[in-house]
Design a protein around this motif. Sequence first.
Motif, PDB file in Angstrom:
ATOM      1  N   GLN A   1       0.855  -1.182   0.000  1.00  0.00           N
ATOM      2  CA  GLN A   1       0.000   0.000   0.000  1.00  0.00           C
ATOM      3  C   GLN A   1       0.899   1.243   0.000  1.00  0.00           C
ATOM      4  O   GLN A   1       1.591   1.517   0.977  1.00  0.00           O
TER       5      GLN A   1
ATOM      6  N   LYS B   1      -6.374   7.934  -0.421  1.00  0.00           N
ATOM      7  CA  LYS B   1      -6.441   6.894  -1.440  1.00  0.00           C
ATOM      8  C   LYS B   1      -5.118   6.893  -2.191  1.00  0.00           C
ATOM      9  O   LYS B   1      -4.392   7.890  -2.193  1.00  0.00           O
ATOM     10  N   GLY B   2      -4.796   5.755  -2.808  1.00  0.00           N
ATOM     11  CA  GLY B   2      -3.525   5.680  -3.515  1.00  0.00           C
ATOM     12  C   GLY B   2      -3.371   4.356  -4.231  1.00  0.00           C
ATOM     13  O   GLY B   2      -4.304   3.545  -4.298  1.00  0.00           O
ATOM     14  N   ASN B   3      -2.178   4.114  -4.741  1.00  0.00           N
ATOM     15  CA  ASN B   3      -1.897   2.886  -5.472  1.00  0.00           C
ATOM     16  C   ASN B   3      -1.643   1.731  -4.518  1.00  0.00           C
ATOM     17  O   ASN B   3      -1.160   1.923  -3.397  1.00  0.00           O
TER      18      ASN B   3
ATOM     19  N   HIS C   1      -2.496  -5.046  -9.859  1.00  0.00           N
ATOM     20  CA  HIS C   1      -2.243  -3.625  -9.644  1.00  0.00           C
ATOM     21  C   HIS C   1      -3.578  -2.924  -9.453  1.00  0.00           C
ATOM     22  O   HIS C   1      -4.507  -3.101 -10.250  1.00  0.00           O
ATOM     23  N   GLY C   2      -3.684  -2.152  -8.388  1.00  0.00           N
ATOM     24  CA  GLY C   2      -4.971  -1.524  -8.108  1.00  0.00           C
ATOM     25  C   GLY C   2      -4.836  -0.296  -7.242  1.00  0.00           C
ATOM     26  O   GLY C   2      -3.830   0.418  -7.288  1.00  0.00           O
ATOM     27  N   LYS C   3      -5.859  -0.069  -6.426  1.00  0.00           N
ATOM     28  CA  LYS C   3      -5.951   1.122  -5.591  1.00  0.00           C
ATOM     29  C   LYS C   3      -6.402   0.747  -4.181  1.00  0.00           C
ATOM     30  O   LYS C   3      -6.968  -0.322  -3.954  1.00  0.00           O
ATOM     31  N   TRP C   4      -6.161   1.655  -3.254  1.00  0.00           N
ATOM     32  CA  TRP C   4      -6.710   1.541  -1.904  1.00  0.00           C
ATOM     33  C   TRP C   4      -7.379   2.842  -1.546  1.00  0.00           C
ATOM     34  O   TRP C   4      -7.058   3.900  -2.099  1.00  0.00           O
ATOM     35  N   GLU C   5      -8.317   2.770  -0.606  1.00  0.00           N
ATOM     36  CA  GLU C   5      -8.930   3.989  -0.096  1.00  0.00           C
ATOM     37  C   GLU C   5      -9.470   3.762   1.307  1.00  0.00           C
ATOM     38  O   GLU C   5      -9.893   2.659   1.667  1.00  0.00           O
TER      39      GLU C   5
ATOM     40  N   TYR D   1      -9.678  -2.228  -0.919  1.00  0.00           N
ATOM     41  CA  TYR D   1      -8.728  -2.431  -2.012  1.00  0.00           C
ATOM     42  C   TYR D   1      -9.483  -2.811  -3.276  1.00  0.00           C
ATOM     43  O   TYR D   1     -10.454  -3.587  -3.234  1.00  0.00           O
TER      44      TYR D   1
ATOM     45  N   SER E   1      -7.623  -2.781 -11.011  1.00  0.00           N
ATOM     46  CA  SER E   1      -7.496  -1.669 -11.953  1.00  0.00           C
ATOM     47  C   SER E   1      -8.812  -1.303 -12.627  1.00  0.00           C
ATOM     48  O   SER E   1      -8.942  -0.215 -13.195  1.00  0.00           O
TER      49      SER E   1
ATOM     50  N   LYS F   1       5.808   6.608  -0.259  1.00  0.00           N
ATOM     51  CA  LYS F   1       6.116   6.833  -1.673  1.00  0.00           C
ATOM     52  C   LYS F   1       7.448   7.537  -1.873  1.00  0.00           C
ATOM     53  O   LYS F   1       8.123   7.334  -2.883  1.00  0.00           O
TER      54      LYS F   1
END
Length: 309
Positions: A229, A250-252, A263-267, A277, A280, A299
């Motif tokens: 995350q 939120k982020g990658n 590969h996706g996102k979190w918030e 989670y 894509s 990051k």
Amino acid sequence: LNGLLFTKKQMNIMMQRRPVAVMINNHQATRPQSGLTSADIVIETNAESGITRYLAFFWSTAPEKVGSIRSLRQYYLEWLNEYDPILIHDGCAQTNNPLTNACGNTYLYGIKDISTIGAWRLNDGVRFAPHNEYSSVTNAWAYAEKMDWNKFPSTIKKWNFKKDEKQEDRGEKTTINVKFHTILANNGAYDVIWTYDKNTNSYLRKIGGRIDIDQENGQQVSAKNLVIQEVQLRPSGDSDSRIIIKTIDKGNAVILRDGKIVHGKWEKDARTSRTRYFDSNGKEIEFNRGRIWIMAVGKNVGQFDIVEQ
């Protein structure tokens, strides 16, 4: 918490107890730790000086010994709020800044905090204070019963789960290398390597170049699901080198399961909201049933690479 299945009789018992969150030390002087192979969920990220720390959640298994335990930071407090757990820790960051004041906010948020109640010092001639304090999940539940805390929180929003892929559909060997701090590198003492094992459909862990072992059973620490995350991390500017990690954001994200990479996102929408989670395409992730290990990597200071074979 992590999709494991139980009988109705077992669940009737489990629903009468609350998850226990434990701040577990990861200073190299405290290894090997106790209890990580019993955790349902583990969150790993930086504390100070490039040293990482674990927030481990226990519910399906009740180890008699977990630790060593260590002090709380504000961002861990925001993550554990998702579970409304009983909290075990030894100390906390006490500051005048609400973004780092874990002590004050533990009280403000109404955390079910037992701190060091029931903890003990291990005198094994190997670990020394402050790296030798341990506690017990069973003791936490006994204390919670006196406080009328022992009921599974209805506020926890469940994640989605699926069956493991059939062996022939799984990926092959995958190696995941994670550096939580590239500037304060500490000679790699907190760098992590995960290796996918196709037969067990799990990821096996090394830290600081050595196999990561649970002292209580001699087993290598493993997980069924890994989450990397990416988070915003910055220094607080105080004299104790505290850091601030933005959890409500939120982020990658990269999710690893079945030997495959998503590969996706979190918030996370609010302090008490569970982090979610997505892939894509925006579909919420279905985890495999079993331990979920989340690595929050800054990051600007951390890095990771994934090698498929």
